[in-house]
Design an enzyme around this catalytic site. Structure first.
Site, short mmCIF file in Angstrom:
data_model
loop_
_atom_site.label_atom_id
_atom_site.label_comp_id
_atom_site.label_asym_id
_atom_site.label_seq_id
_atom_site.Cartn_x
_atom_site.Cartn_y
_atom_site.Cartn_z
NE ARG A 1 -25.97 45.06 -7.57
CZ ARG A 1 -25.30 45.61 -6.56
NH1 ARG A 1 -24.97 46.88 -6.61
NH2 ARG A 1 -24.94 44.88 -5.53
CG HIS B 1 -27.43 41.90 -2.01
ND1 HIS B 1 -26.74 41.25 -3.01
CD2 HIS B 1 -26.65 42.97 -1.67
CE1 HIS B 1 -25.62 41.88 -3.25
NE2 HIS B 1 -25.53 42.93 -2.46
CD GLN C 1 -23.24 42.33 1.48
OE1 GLN C 1 -22.95 42.94 0.46
NE2 GLN C 1 -22.36 42.16 2.48
CG ASP D 1 -28.51 48.30 3.31
OD1 ASP D 1 -27.54 49.01 2.96
OD2 ASP D 1 -29.23 47.69 2.49
CB CYS E 1 -24.31 45.05 2.74
SG CYS E 1 -25.46 46.37 2.30
NE ARG F 1 -21.08 40.43 -1.99
CZ ARG F 1 -21.69 41.40 -2.67
NH1 ARG F 1 -21.82 42.59 -2.13
NH2 ARG F 1 -22.19 41.18 -3.87
#
Ligand code: CP
Ligand code: NVA
Length: 308
Positions: free
Chosen positions: A107, A134, A137, A225, A266, A294
């Site tokens: 990440r 991402h 996700q 988000d 998310c 996830r």
């Protein structure tokens, strides 16, 4: 080398196989205590490095648990504590880590860091979020949508808010899984045209609609988000809040979508900013299933990368 760098860089048949595998692994784990090993141990003897240059709860814990459930071991590394954070190049870091571990999940901030890691690593690299995308996700999110509502192909997903990294991977997924996506948000926070072009070329109907009330008509899911991502400067916070407030997902907005429209996020969320608690905790919210998935989706990604 099978890197998992982005949804649009992965073959649609492979993406579909990973979702199927994730669902099968989830079913197989039913009734098993949390953290206990799976019957199958495809990662036995494998070591996975998990590098974080930004904070994380879900990505960190779900990768760590997922690898262990499959019999592998993990090493969680903070970028700032590695020589990487003190001037060692990404290329050298990739070459060194490849001598020790079987897979690297990272990440990071710049996409260029991820790409350089993948270029120089001799082991698979997984994108655990960059400023631009991402993908892990959205694998979990497609899985979650389909668990609740069946095949996502042909459905209308509406993104309300910032055209950020998570939005970008949703747009890639529209192209790869064959669903339509409407973006509603202020023009200054539009998703990059390159993401939209990819999905359109793949045949997805990608619509940009400034009016959120119009955008959500006929929506099968409304997704949002945070208004300020980890890479956004705090100095932009107030401006972003002012621009994005009309795009808050609240009960009024949800009432304009299909009655069975899912609410997705998310996480982490800023309750009563991008979405109200009434929606987040409401009957159509699947946010905690997304978080759980996830784990299952990334186990499938790990197996695909390692060919096990
Ligand atoms: N959704 C997500 O990636 O959460 P974390 O930042 O907690 O990993
Ligand atoms: N857009 C958010 C997602 C966090 C999982 C960020 O990049 O901070």
């Amino acid at each position: 080398m099978k890197h998992f760098l982005d949804i649009h860089k992965t073959d649609p048949a492979d993406l579909r196989a990973m979702i199927d595998s994730a669902r099968a692994m989830k079913t197989a784990r039913n009734d098993r205590p949390k953290g206990e090993a799976d019957d199958e141990q495809p990662l036995a003897g494998r070591m996975v490095a998990l590098i974080f240059e930004k904070p994380s709860t879900r990505t960190r814990v779900s990768f760590d648990v997922g690898v262990r459930q499959m019999g592998g071991q993990t090493m969680v590394l903070s970028g700032s504590e590695m020589q990487l954070g003190h001037g060692e190049t990404i290329a050298d870091t990739a070459r060194v880590l490849s001598r020790y571990v079987d897979l690297i999940m990272i990440r990071t901030f710049e996409e260029a860091t991820l790409l350089e890691m993948a270029e120089y690593a001799d082991v698979p690299v997984i994108n655990g979020l960059t400023n631009r995308t991402h993908p892990c996700q959205i694998m979990a999110d497609v899985m979650t949508y389909e668990e609740h509502r069946g095949p996502i192909g042909g459905k209308k997903i509406v993104w309300s808010g910032d055209g950020n990294n998570v939005c970008a991977s949703w747009i890639h997924a529209a192209g790869q899984f064959g669903f339509d996506l409407t973006f509603t948000g202020p023009e200054t926070l539009d998703p990059e045209p390159v993401f939209v072009d990819f999905a359109r070329k793949k045949g997805a109907n990608i619509v940009i609609e400034r009016d959120p009330a119009k955008a959500v008509q006929g929506a099968d899911a409304i997704v949002t988000d945070t208004w300020v991502s980890m890479h956004d400067p705090q100095s932009a916070r107030e401006r972003r809040h002012n621009q994005l407030r009309p795009y808050q997902v609240n009960e009024q907005l949800m009432s304009l979508a299909r009655p069975d429209a899912l609410f997705m996020h998310c996480l982490p969320a800023h309750r009563d900013d991008e979405a109200t608690s009434a929606v987040m905790d409401g009957p159509n919210s699947v946010i905690f299933d997304e978080a759980e998935n996830r784990l299952h989706a990334q186990k499938a990604v790990l197996r695909w990368c390692l060919g096990v």
